[in-house]
Scaffold this motif. Structure first.
Motif, PDB file in Angstrom:
ATOM      1  N   GLY A  70       0.830  -1.207   0.000  1.00  0.00           N
ATOM      2  CA  GLY A  70       0.000   0.000   0.000  1.00  0.00           C
ATOM      3  C   GLY A  70       0.854   1.241   0.000  1.00  0.00           C
ATOM      4  N   ALA A  71       0.435   2.250  -0.746  1.00  0.00           N
ATOM      5  CA  ALA A  71       1.210   3.485  -0.870  1.00  0.00           C
ATOM      6  C   ALA A  71       1.410   4.118   0.495  1.00  0.00           C
ATOM      7  N   GLY A  72       2.664   4.367   0.837  1.00  0.00           N
ATOM      8  CA  GLY A  72       2.980   5.074   2.067  1.00  0.00           C
ATOM      9  C   GLY A  72       2.791   4.256   3.333  1.00  0.00           C
ATOM     10  N   TYR A 115       3.760   1.877   6.229  1.00  0.00           N
ATOM     11  CA  TYR A 115       5.048   1.530   6.825  1.00  0.00           C
ATOM     12  C   TYR A 115       5.285   0.015   6.749  1.00  0.00           C
ATOM     13  N   PRO A 116       6.456  -0.416   6.241  1.00  0.00           N
ATOM     14  CA  PRO A 116       6.708  -1.848   6.092  1.00  0.00           C
ATOM     15  C   PRO A 116       7.063  -2.488   7.437  1.00  0.00           C
ATOM     16  N   PRO A 117       6.873  -3.804   7.545  1.00  0.00           N
ATOM     17  CA  PRO A 117       7.227  -4.475   8.797  1.00  0.00           C
ATOM     18  C   PRO A 117       8.724  -4.342   9.086  1.00  0.00           C
ATOM     19  N   GLY A 150      13.153   8.775  -7.010  1.00  0.00           N
ATOM     20  CA  GLY A 150      13.033   7.377  -7.395  1.00  0.00           C
ATOM     21  C   GLY A 150      11.687   7.090  -8.022  1.00  0.00           C
ATOM     22  N   LEU A 151      11.589   5.901  -8.594  1.00  0.00           N
ATOM     23  CA  LEU A 151      10.358   5.485  -9.258  1.00  0.00           C
ATOM     24  C   LEU A 151       9.257   5.282  -8.222  1.00  0.00           C
ATOM     25  N   ARG A 152       8.050   5.055  -8.707  1.00  0.00           N
ATOM     26  CA  ARG A 152       6.925   4.795  -7.815  1.00  0.00           C
ATOM     27  C   ARG A 152       7.116   3.441  -7.128  1.00  0.00           C
TER      28      ARG A 152
END
Ligand SMILES: Nc1ncnc2c1ncn2[C@@H]1O[C@H](COP(=O)(O)OP(=O)(O)O)[C@@H](O)[C@H]1O
Ligand SMILES: [Mg+2]
Length: 394
Positions: A11-13, A15-17, A49-51
């Motif tokens: 998901g955009a934005g 926060y990753p684990p 950077g890229l999306r």
């Protein structure tokens, strides 16, 4: 495995684990935060950077660290139809009202509130449509000329002085900076220039597509002395593996080397895709260690989800002509995607394709990494275009 406890976060934005592989740029940002707090000048950082590489997540992390270091931090997204100022003003108001709370009335804070009000009404006159409730007196002579370049610099000076007076600092995080108009970029650059000259404590960290350094350079020739442009890319194989493996470990789950290798092959290490694949693989897998067959089982679902979401939202905003242009780009391998070759495939002269190309650049779909060359801003978009339009005329 239980979808409720799925640790991954596509998901955009979001926060990753595990925020892996970004230690260098975070160290650089921490240095900026610490140096400005110590009253020393330091270049602002514009992440490019890229999306889907994790720029927004990095901005949130920098915001968190700035707050931890005693800053008042605010994050805004530049809207696609220019209007940064409209987004910024209400947030600056909140920030100043926070500074205004508690301790005895402070002249600098009052002055900054006045400057903000003057700015808002000057901006309303010049650009229209600004809705903020500013129930305090405006400060004549500051930030009220109606010239954005001068006014934004005045406003930033007043705001950072106000923060200083409360023994605080300001961190400004701006996302999607490629959407800023040339005037907005120029004004922002000008404002940062003045803050640096006056040694005032305001940190700027921005993020945008790889076109950003070029846009900023065009807006102001001295931009390169004010900004660093760290480029944020896909994760190399080791880090990509960690992004999947570590959250699994925390959950007490193992994964085969072959499964990890396949995830890397499919995602090419792009964080957004890593999260999507890992998320679906988790849901498909029955037991630990997760094997290659779970990746195979999850892949069609992931591609369908990406096609209906991440890729699709961008595709839907394109005209027929723009779609055909992108489809022609997808015919060519990366290094051969020149404006000339694309026009040739479409059977047009290169100059007549200029407007289509320009629209695609403005919409943030493609960019030019070097003269004459074109690249997609969304990783793996070429595969998507071939799925959506099996033939050039499709
Ligand atoms: N360093 C990282 N490691 C693992 N996952 C990441 C990392 N950075 C971002 N992600 C994941 O990638 C996705 C896209 O991140 P985002 O910040 O929205 O990218 P961008 O702003 O560059 O488009 C999110 O699902 C996020 O959780
Ligand atoms: Mg983003």
């Amino acid at each position: 495995m239980d979808p409720i406890t799925n640790p991954f976060s596509p998901g955009a934005g979001v926060y990753p684990p595990e925020l892996v592989g970004r230690e260098d740029v975070l160290r650089r940002a921490q240095l900026l935060i610490d140096r400005v707090r110590a009253g020393r000048p330091e270049k602002s950082i514009l992440l490019t950077g890229l999306r889907g590489v994790g720029k927004t997540v990095l901005l949130s992390e920098v915001k968190r660290r700035a707050a931890e270091a005693g800053y008042h931090a605010l994050m805004v997204e530049a809207p696609e139809q220019s209007g940064l100022v409209q987004n910024l003003t209400p947030q600056l108001r909140t920030l100043l009202l926070e500074l205004d709370r508690g301790a005895a009335v402070n002249a600098q804070v009052r002055r900054a509130l006045g400057a903000l009000k003057a700015f808002a009404s000057a901006v309303r006159v010049s650009y229209g449509g600004l809705n903020v409730n500013l129930d305090f007196d405006s400060e004549p002579g500051i930030a009220d000329s109606g010239n954005l370049e001068a006014d934004l610099a005045d406003l930033f000076v007043a705001v950072s002085q106000a923060a200083s007076a409360r023994d605080s600092r300001v961190a400004l995080l701006i996302d999607e900076m490629q959407y800023l108009s040339e005037l907005e970029l120029r004004s922002l650059t000008m404002a940062m220039h003045r803050l640096q000259q006056e040694g005032l404590p305001l940190v700027l960290v921005g993020a945008g597509l790889p076109t950003l350094p070029g846009l900023a350079g065009r807006a102001r020739s001295y931009a390169e002395r004010l900004f660093d442009y760290p480029s944020i890319g896909p994760l190399p194989i080791r880090e990509a593996a960690q992004a999947v493996e570590r959250p699994l470990q925390v959950a007490g789950v193992q994964i085969d080397a072959a499964a990890l290798a396949e995830i890397f092959r499919l995602t090419q290490g792009y964080p957004y895709f890593l999260q999507e694949w890992a998320y679906q693989v988790w849901n498909r897998a029955h037991d630990s260690p997760i094997g290659l067959e779970s990746v195979h089982a999850a892949t069609p679902m992931v591609i369908q989800r990406l096609d209906e979401g991440f890729f699709r939202v961008r595709f839907d905003r394109l005209t027929r002509g723009e779609r055909r242009y992108l489809r022609a780009m997808a015919e060519l391998p990366g290094p051969e995607r020149t404006t000339g070759r694309v026009a040739e495939i479409l059977g047009f002269h290169v100059t007549s394709m200029g407007p289509t190309r320009a629209h695609l650049i403005n919409k943030g779909m493609v960019f030019s990494p070097e003269h004459g060359l074109l690249e997609f801003t969304v990783p793996l978009f070429d595969d998507f275009m071939r799925r959506m339009m099996p033939t050039l005329t499709g």
